[in-house]
Design a protein around this motif. Structure first.
Motif, mmCIF file in Angstrom:
data_model
loop_
_atom_site.group_PDB
_atom_site.id
_atom_site.type_symbol
_atom_site.label_atom_id
_atom_site.label_comp_id
_atom_site.label_asym_id
_atom_site.label_seq_id
_atom_site.Cartn_x
_atom_site.Cartn_y
_atom_site.Cartn_z
ATOM 1 N N VAL A 45 -2.049 5.614 1.079
ATOM 2 C CA VAL A 45 -1.078 4.661 1.631
ATOM 3 C C VAL A 45 0.242 5.359 1.970
ATOM 4 O O VAL A 45 0.944 4.937 2.901
ATOM 5 C CB VAL A 45 -0.836 3.485 0.662
ATOM 6 C CG1 VAL A 45 -2.118 2.660 0.490
ATOM 7 C CG2 VAL A 45 -0.327 3.942 -0.687
ATOM 8 N N GLY A 48 1.391 5.163 5.702
ATOM 9 C CA GLY A 48 2.656 4.461 5.888
ATOM 10 C C GLY A 48 3.657 5.298 6.658
ATOM 11 O O GLY A 48 4.348 4.809 7.557
ATOM 12 N N HIS A 53 3.602 -0.013 4.966
ATOM 13 C CA HIS A 53 3.073 -0.053 3.612
ATOM 14 C C HIS A 53 4.143 -0.096 2.526
ATOM 15 O O HIS A 53 4.078 -0.920 1.628
ATOM 16 C CB HIS A 53 2.151 1.147 3.394
ATOM 17 C CG HIS A 53 1.009 1.210 4.371
ATOM 18 N ND1 HIS A 53 0.814 0.252 5.341
ATOM 19 C CD2 HIS A 53 -0.001 2.094 4.541
ATOM 20 C CE1 HIS A 53 -0.262 0.551 6.059
ATOM 21 N NE2 HIS A 53 -0.774 1.675 5.590
ATOM 22 N N GLU A 54 5.104 0.806 2.551
ATOM 23 C CA GLU A 54 6.144 0.879 1.522
ATOM 24 C C GLU A 54 7.418 0.179 2.000
ATOM 25 O O GLU A 54 7.653 0.046 3.210
ATOM 26 C CB GLU A 54 6.490 2.344 1.214
ATOM 27 C CG GLU A 54 5.351 3.173 0.659
ATOM 28 C CD GLU A 54 5.295 3.116 -0.854
ATOM 29 O OE1 GLU A 54 6.112 2.390 -1.470
ATOM 30 O OE2 GLU A 54 4.432 3.793 -1.419
ATOM 31 N N ALA A 61 -8.991 3.187 5.725
ATOM 32 C CA ALA A 61 -7.648 2.619 5.666
ATOM 33 C C ALA A 61 -6.898 2.845 6.974
ATOM 34 O O ALA A 61 -6.070 2.019 7.383
ATOM 35 C CB ALA A 61 -6.885 3.228 4.497
ATOM 36 N N THR A 71 -6.909 1.009 -2.760
ATOM 37 C CA THR A 71 -6.451 1.364 -1.412
ATOM 38 C C THR A 71 -6.163 0.113 -0.595
ATOM 39 O O THR A 71 -5.153 0.040 0.119
ATOM 40 C CB THR A 71 -7.522 2.216 -0.698
ATOM 41 O OG1 THR A 71 -7.812 3.372 -1.483
ATOM 42 C CG2 THR A 71 -7.032 2.659 0.674
ATOM 43 N N SER A 98 -5.212 -0.046 9.177
ATOM 44 C CA SER A 98 -3.785 0.029 9.498
ATOM 45 C C SER A 98 -3.530 -0.143 10.995
ATOM 46 O O SER A 98 -2.525 -0.743 11.398
ATOM 47 C CB SER A 98 -3.206 1.362 9.012
ATOM 48 O OG SER A 98 -3.285 1.472 7.610
ATOM 49 N N GLY A 147 -2.853 -1.452 -1.908
ATOM 50 C CA GLY A 147 -1.689 -0.678 -1.496
ATOM 51 C C GLY A 147 -1.369 -0.865 -0.026
ATOM 52 O O GLY A 147 -0.204 -0.956 0.367
ATOM 53 N N THR A 148 -2.401 -0.960 0.803
ATOM 54 C CA THR A 148 -2.226 -1.177 2.237
ATOM 55 C C THR A 148 -1.708 -2.583 2.524
ATOM 56 O O THR A 148 -0.864 -2.788 3.394
ATOM 57 C CB THR A 148 -3.554 -0.963 2.983
ATOM 58 O OG1 THR A 148 -4.048 0.350 2.696
ATOM 59 C CG2 THR A 148 -3.381 -1.112 4.496
ATOM 60 N N GLY A 190 2.320 -0.579 -0.968
ATOM 61 C CA GLY A 190 2.122 0.839 -1.191
ATOM 62 C C GLY A 190 1.896 1.240 -2.639
ATOM 63 O O GLY A 190 1.123 0.622 -3.371
#
Length: 348
Positions: A176, A180, A210-211, A329, A136, A333, A139-140, A144
């Motif tokens: 994520v 995101g 994220h992505e 998360a 996690t 974020s 990905g953060t 992602g």
């Protein structure tokens, strides 16, 4: 050599099996449909990879087909993932990243390091499983779903933990993806109120979301200038996936005391391919059309891998095990968005 021959023989048996054909057809359909849906208004903010994952989950209603193609599904979620990440390297133009300046690259390095370390620390304080926590956090911090899957391939599975680790990948990707998408909407709505220039907002979007799809969606809301710098800033973070894979792989094995590590440094050869692809795409005369085709093939194969992963989701685990990790998360974020926004104002 004997071991390599045995592995190749096993792969050949899977690929030529009828079960693989079923798995290939299902995951390809999910990936193509996910790519199509990602081009539609409003839905595009979710991203093709996450949509492919969701479509893979929906395919679980066809249980006979899923069971028949299970071996092929496992093969696609593993091998196609690596191939897709290698091809993703062609999206990285190293000269463009260098032209963006030291500040952008330095921001990416600080964001990735701080988020992974901070998120992992917080999630572990919240009693989140170590494996899920690092997935996690990665990905953060990086990019992602692709980062979750890339990092996961570097983490050894202890005896009896393989199923749990597979479930953790799905949970981390879901976390994520949801966050995101949520923060993309938050930043787009907040943009007129923040008083940022398009360039500064692009830095904020690329540095905090994220992505890649999230950075593109948010950046495009503020115009071409914001979109360009959002992509560059985001790709600066993506470039760090290769070294982070190696570092996290070494650290995790030492932390777990994994017997399977055998004292050897884990080398993610597919990430070496990722770096070589970025070098080739930057310095060799491929042409824009060929590079675009390679990147499209990357997202197609990554989408197939995500769909295959979705076909193995345990929904009970997703909702039960993911709740605490999601809250942790979420907190990270929020801090990430505020800090990157402040850095954009102060240094860009």
């Amino acid at each position: 050599m004997a071991r390599v021959s045995a592995v190749l023989s096993g792969m050949k048996e899977i690929v030529i099996s009828k079960g693989f054909v079923v798995a290939f057809a299902l995951t390809l359909a999910c990936s193509l449909l996910g790519s199509y849906l990602a081009k539609l208004p409003y839905i595009s903010v979710i991203g093709a990879l996450v949509l492919s994952l969701v479509l893979g989950m929906i395919c679980q209603v066809f249980r006979p087909a899923i069971e028949y193609g299970r071996a092929g599904i496992g093969f696609i979620s593993n091998k196609f993932l690596r191939f897709g990440i290698i091809l993703l390297g062609f999206k990285l133009n190293l000269l463009v990243l260098a032209a963006a300046g030291v500040k952008t690259i330095l921001l990416a390095a600080v964001v990735v390091t701080a988020v992974i370390c901070g998120a992992y620390w917080l999630l572990r304080r919240l009693k989140v499983d170590r494996h899920l926590a690092i997935l996690t956090a990665s990905g953060t911090g990086i990019c992602g779903a692709a980062a979750v899957m890339g990092i996961a391939s570097q983490l050894p599975s202890e005896k009896g933990q393989t199923l749990r680790h597979e479930e953790n990948k799905v949970v981390a990707v879901a976390i994520v993806a949801i966050l995101g998408t949520l923060f993309t909407l938050v930043e787009v709505v907040a943009y007129p109120l923040l008083g940022l220039s398009p360039y500064q907002f692009g830095v904020m979007a690329g540095g905090s979301l994220h992505e890649i799809a999230h950075a593109v969606a948010a950046g495009s809301a503020a115009g071409p200038e914001a979109l360009d710098i959002a992509i560059i800033t985001k790709l600066s973070r993506v470039l760090l996936l290769a070294p982070v894979c190696i570092i996290v792989g070494i650290w995790y094995r030492k932390k777990e005391g994994a017997a399977s590590a055998g004292g050897k440094v884990p080398i993610p050869w597919f990430m070496v391919g990722f770096v070589l692809a970025s070098v080739a795409g930057t310095f060799l005369p491929f042409g824009e059309e060929l590079l675009s085709a390679l990147v499209s093939l990357s997202y197609l194969t990554l989408g197939m891998a995500m769909a295959a992963l979705g076909m193995t989701v345990n929904f009970k685990v997703l909702f039960v095990r993911g709740r605490v990790a999601f809250l942790g998360a979420l907190a990270v974020s929020v801090v990430l968005m505020v800090c990157v926004g402040a850095a954009a104002v102060c240094f860009f």
